[in-house]
Structure formats: C-alpha cells, structure tokens
Design an enzyme around this catalytic site. Structure first.
Site, mmCIF file in Angstrom:
data_model
loop_
_atom_site.group_PDB
_atom_site.id
_atom_site.type_symbol
_atom_site.label_atom_id
_atom_site.label_comp_id
_atom_site.label_asym_id
_atom_site.label_seq_id
_atom_site.Cartn_x
_atom_site.Cartn_y
_atom_site.Cartn_z
ATOM 1 N N CYS A 31 0.866 -1.172 0.000
ATOM 2 C CA CYS A 31 0.000 0.000 0.000
ATOM 3 C C CYS A 31 0.904 1.223 0.000
ATOM 4 C CB CYS A 31 -0.847 0.060 1.266
ATOM 5 S SG CYS A 31 -2.045 -1.276 1.400
ATOM 6 N N GLY A 57 -0.437 0.500 -4.941
ATOM 7 C CA GLY A 57 -1.753 -0.111 -4.698
ATOM 8 C C GLY A 57 -2.774 0.471 -5.630
ATOM 9 N N ASN A 132 0.084 0.796 6.038
ATOM 10 C CA ASN A 132 0.856 0.026 5.060
ATOM 11 C C ASN A 132 1.602 -1.045 5.832
ATOM 12 O OD1 ASN A 132 3.860 0.798 3.100
ATOM 13 N ND2 ASN A 132 2.540 -0.961 3.020
ATOM 14 N N GLY A 133 1.332 -2.321 5.492
ATOM 15 C CA GLY A 133 2.010 -3.409 6.187
ATOM 16 C C GLY A 133 1.039 -4.530 6.492
ATOM 17 N N TYR A 272 12.238 -3.915 -6.505
ATOM 18 C CA TYR A 272 11.082 -3.809 -7.400
ATOM 19 C C TYR A 272 10.009 -2.807 -6.988
ATOM 20 C CZ TYR A 272 6.609 -5.226 -9.502
ATOM 21 O OH TYR A 272 5.390 -5.227 -10.118
ATOM 22 N N CYS A 465 12.202 -13.673 2.198
ATOM 23 C CA CYS A 465 11.554 -14.407 1.089
ATOM 24 C C CYS A 465 12.595 -15.162 0.251
ATOM 25 C CB CYS A 465 10.703 -13.476 0.230
ATOM 26 S SG CYS A 465 11.529 -11.971 -0.239
#
Ligand code: SF4
Length: 483
Positions: A31, A57, A132-133, A272, A465
């Site tokens: 977001c 978003g 945001n999160g 990204y 990740c």
C-alpha cells in the site's frame, strides 16, 4: 465501543471477474500512505501524493481531511483519479491536514468496506487511519477483541489498532496509540489524523519505508519521496524504525518505541516495489537498482550481442548490467502503457490473454541477436516463459535470462502478497528446471550476498523471502482472507 463516520464512496466499482491481472507473475505491492499537516490545500496535495504512489496499490484509494473540528472522508475502489473524478470530491475535503491511502490488499478482500483511510469516533475522539504493512498476529488479536465485545466493520487487519486503542486504559491519545502498538507483531507504517494532530509511526523493525518532508512550512510524510516531488516538498529524512512522529500546533516531536532486536527493512523495496526516482530508507532506489544490475553482470556474465529489459521493472538493473558487462543496452520490448494493471476483457476468455497485450518486441532490435533479458524477479515463471517465447518468435538467436534478485522461495508476512509457497516456481523447481520451463538458453539469479552488498548496511535488511530467515515469529496458517 467505537462508532464509524459515514463513508462517501467514490466511483470505480469494477468487478474482478471481468478483469485479468497482467502482472500476475510479479509480486504485488502493499500500500502507499501519505499525510500532510499545515496546508490550506491539504486534500489536493494528498491527491497528488497518492497519484505519485499509485504503483503501491490500485485496488482502492481514499483521503481523510480535517478542518480542525470534523474529519471528512472519501474513498472508493479503483485508481486515484477515478475515485476523485467527481468535481464535488475536493471541496468536501477542505481542511489544513489530510491523510491518504492507496490499497493493494495483503489482508482482507477487495471491498469498499476495506478501503482506507478507516474513520471512527471512539473514546479517543475522531480518528482516521491509514496503514501500510501486515499485522501477523491479527487473527489472535481480533479473536480476543471480539470476545471482549468489539464489533469489526472490516476484514482488514488495519482496523485492529483502533479497537486496541479503544480498549486501552491510558489517558492521552498518544499513550493509547503506543499502548496499542505494543500488542502488534508484524509490519506497519501508520498515519493517523485527528482534528488536532497528525501522527505517523513506523514499526521497530522498519520493514516498510516512510519518509518525512516539508512543503512551505507544512510537514509531509509519505511511503516514498516521489510523493514529495510532485507537490514540491523537500525531503528531510527517513522516519526511523520505531519512531512515532506527532505533529500538532505546527510543531513536530518524536517518541521512540522500544527497539526491535534487529532492524529489518524490506530489500524488495529497492529491487522492485519502489519507484526508481524515490528515496527509500534514505537511499536512492535508482542507484541501488543499477548496482544490482552491475553485480549481476559480475556474477553471471554472458556472451551476447545486446542487453534488454522487461519494462519497466527490469529497466534500471539492465542499464547496470550493460554498463558492467560492456554489452550494448537496447530497447527490445515495448510496453503498452495504456494497459493498466488490470485488463478488462469483456468478450474474451482470460486464459487466452497473454503477455502480447502488454509487451511487444522490436523486431529490428531482436532479430538474429543473442539477447540478455534482465528482470527483477520470477514468481510463477509463466510470464517469463511467454516473453522468452515472444522474443524467439521475433527471431532472437539466443535468450539468456538474468534476474537481479535471488530465487524467491518463501512467503512474505510483512506486507507483500506472497502467501503460499506453491505460487513460487523457485520453491518447486531448481534453477535448471526453471530455465527449462521458461525455455531460456541460460538463467541466472543474483546471490543474496551480492544483493545485500548493493545497499548501505545490508545487515539492516530483511531478505526472508529468499532465505526463509524471518525476523519475527510467523503464523503457521496465515493467508490474506483469514479475517
Ligand atoms: Fe520484503 Fe521479502 Fe522481507 Fe517480505 S520477506 S519484507 S518481501 S524482503
């Protein structure tokens, strides 16, 4: 315990059933948040800020503003311009402070009720909040709060903080907020608006970015500094991990939350998510993305005639690869900028849609060439497979794929929409098997060490990740619709 301020829903109510997401093979951003205090055009500037943050978003957008007494709110599904296309939208948001939000859901469905800012009236007064999160202990907290009588209006994790504040025994608004933050595990950047003040908070791990700026005496906070540029604001600094900024009576002060064991900023913001023209975590995204490309060329050199990028995500890393390798950079794929993130296909089976809707090779550049194709990441591998096929169909002699990040093997619990391992090709396929799947002549990823060497203080970054080393406990059965 808390009441809700009436939502004025904007336009933009596209049904997801008639859309196909042309970015399905990329990670989705979380977001974008924005806040401004002390400006007569607060809502207008928030609109512009959200416009600059649109890439973070696209599901919904909203602005809450205050005139010092009331909080007015407008939000809707869709892009910023469509939610605020009604000429009556801005006049009703007149005030000197405002917050805004662009949403991509990582918790809760795409529904107007989950659009933000969320605005309520509670014992702490009138509050609007944007987040945001992702709160990783949201399920436990929500179950506990419901047992205590809380009635939730949304299925988003962001609402939990407001209920925690309503249950707090503390006296002041700020103490209630800090008390509520102490219960939360996960990632957050919050901006809160009351008729008197604007509060911004970044979690102690610092997962998501938040910057502080100034515009003609008004304080501004935003997920990325590109939102400052569009309104002519000056970048001051990054909000520190664990810092709570309070702006009221035209003055700013900071309170620090107890520190996390380690700072863990999301490395994917640089790879990204963030715009290359932004400053994120205090560093220039463009510079880091070029370094990623340079490192990739050193680690995975290639005999080739040209370097091209998958636009726009691979552009800057491809420039870095070209510079470091000495192989000429060419624009080999043209992106149709009029195809949005979602593509409406009224009469077409969406399975038949492919990457050609969005990307077209430049035949004169590609033909008979050995091509290095640079992109930032591979998620499912399906889009990359189509791009390689497209290049071959236009006469590319060889296609060598180079990825400016390591293979993504683990879900993210901190605000990025990778919820299951099965979505990730690197989880089930070796690099060679992935190369075979995408039909490339060669495939190479950047190593984790090289990736972290491109930023100042690589030890302050999250790379879970890629490595599976999560900085917090993670829930066993987490998914975005769990609430
Ligand atoms: Fe970013 Fe990956 Fe960490 Fe999620 S797990 S915060 S995407 S680095």
């Amino acid at each position: 315990m808390i009441g809700y301020i009436r939502i004025l829903a904007g336009k933009g109510t596209m049904k997801r059933s008639c859309m196909t997401d042309l970015y399905d093979d990329h990670l989705h951003e979380e977001c974008g948040v924005f806040g401004i205090y002390g400006d007569r055009e607060a809502a207008e500037k928030t609109y512009l800020g959200l416009y600059a943050l649109q890439h973070r978003g696209q599901e919904s957008a909203g602005i809450a503003s205050t005139n010092g007494t009331e909080i007015n709110l407008r939000k809707g599904l869709g892009l910023v311009w469509s939610v605020f296309s009604d000429p009556n939208a801005m006049p009703m948001l007149k005030g000197t402070a405002a917050i805004g939000h662009n949403r991509y859901s990582t918790s809760g469905s795409t529904d107007i009720i989950n659009a933000q800012p969320i605005s309520i009236i509670s014992k702490a007064g009138k509050i609007a909040l944007a987040h945001n999160g992702t709160i990783t202990n949201a399920k436990e907290l929500r179950d506990e709060l419901q047992r205590m009588g809380s009635i939730f209006q949304t299925t988003s994790d962001s609402e939990i903080i407001l209920h925690l504040m309503a249950h707090s025994n503390k006296e002041s608004f700020l103490d209630m907020f800090i008390d509520a933050l102490a219960r939360i595990v996960g990632s957050y950047c919050f901006v809160l608006l009351t008729p008197e003040k604007l509060i911004a908070a970044r979690d102690p791990f610092g997962f998501r970015p938040l910057s502080l700026g100034m515009s003609d005496g008004a304080y501004v906070v935003a997920s990325e500094s590109c939102a400052f540029d569009i309104i002519g604001a000056r970048y001051l600094r990054s909000v520190e991990p664990g810092e709570v900024i309070v702006i009221e009576k035209h003055a700013m002060r900071s309170v620090m939350l107890p520190p996390a064991p380690k700072i863990r900023q999301c490395i994917f913001e640089h790879i990204y998510f963030s715009r290359p023209d932004s400053l994120v975590f205090g560093e220039k995204v463009d510079k880091i993305r070029r370094r990623l490309g340079k490192q990739l060329a050193l680690e995975a050199p290639c005999e080739a005639d040209i370097v091209i990028s998958v636009p726009d995500s691979g552009n800057t890393a491809a420039l870095g690869y070209s510079k470091s390798s000495g192989i000429k950079y060419e624009i080999g794929l043209i992106r149709n900028h009029y195809v949005g993130r979602t593509f409406i296909a009224p009469h077409q089976d969406k399975r038949k849609l492919d990457v050609k809707v969005k990307l077209n090779p430049v035949a004169g550049v590609i033909e008979s060439r050995r091509v290095v194709l640079v992109d930032d990441s591979i998620v499912r591998g399906t889009t990359m497979r189509q791009i390689v096929q497209l290049l071959r169909s236009r006469g590319a002699r060889e296609v060598h794929v180079r990825i400016s990040s390591p293979p993504i093997c683990h879900p993210c619990y901190y605000g990025i929409d990778i919820s299951t391992r099965t979505e990730l090709i690197a989880c089930t396929h070796s690099v060679e098997e992935t190369r075979d799947f995408i039909h490339a002549d060669s495939l190479a990823y950047l190593s984790t060490e090289a990736m972290l060497s491109t930023v100042d203080n690589g030890d302050r970054y999250c790379s879970a990740c890629f490595t599976g080393e999560y900085p917090t406990p993670v829930p066993a059965d987490f998914h975005k619709y769990q609430l």
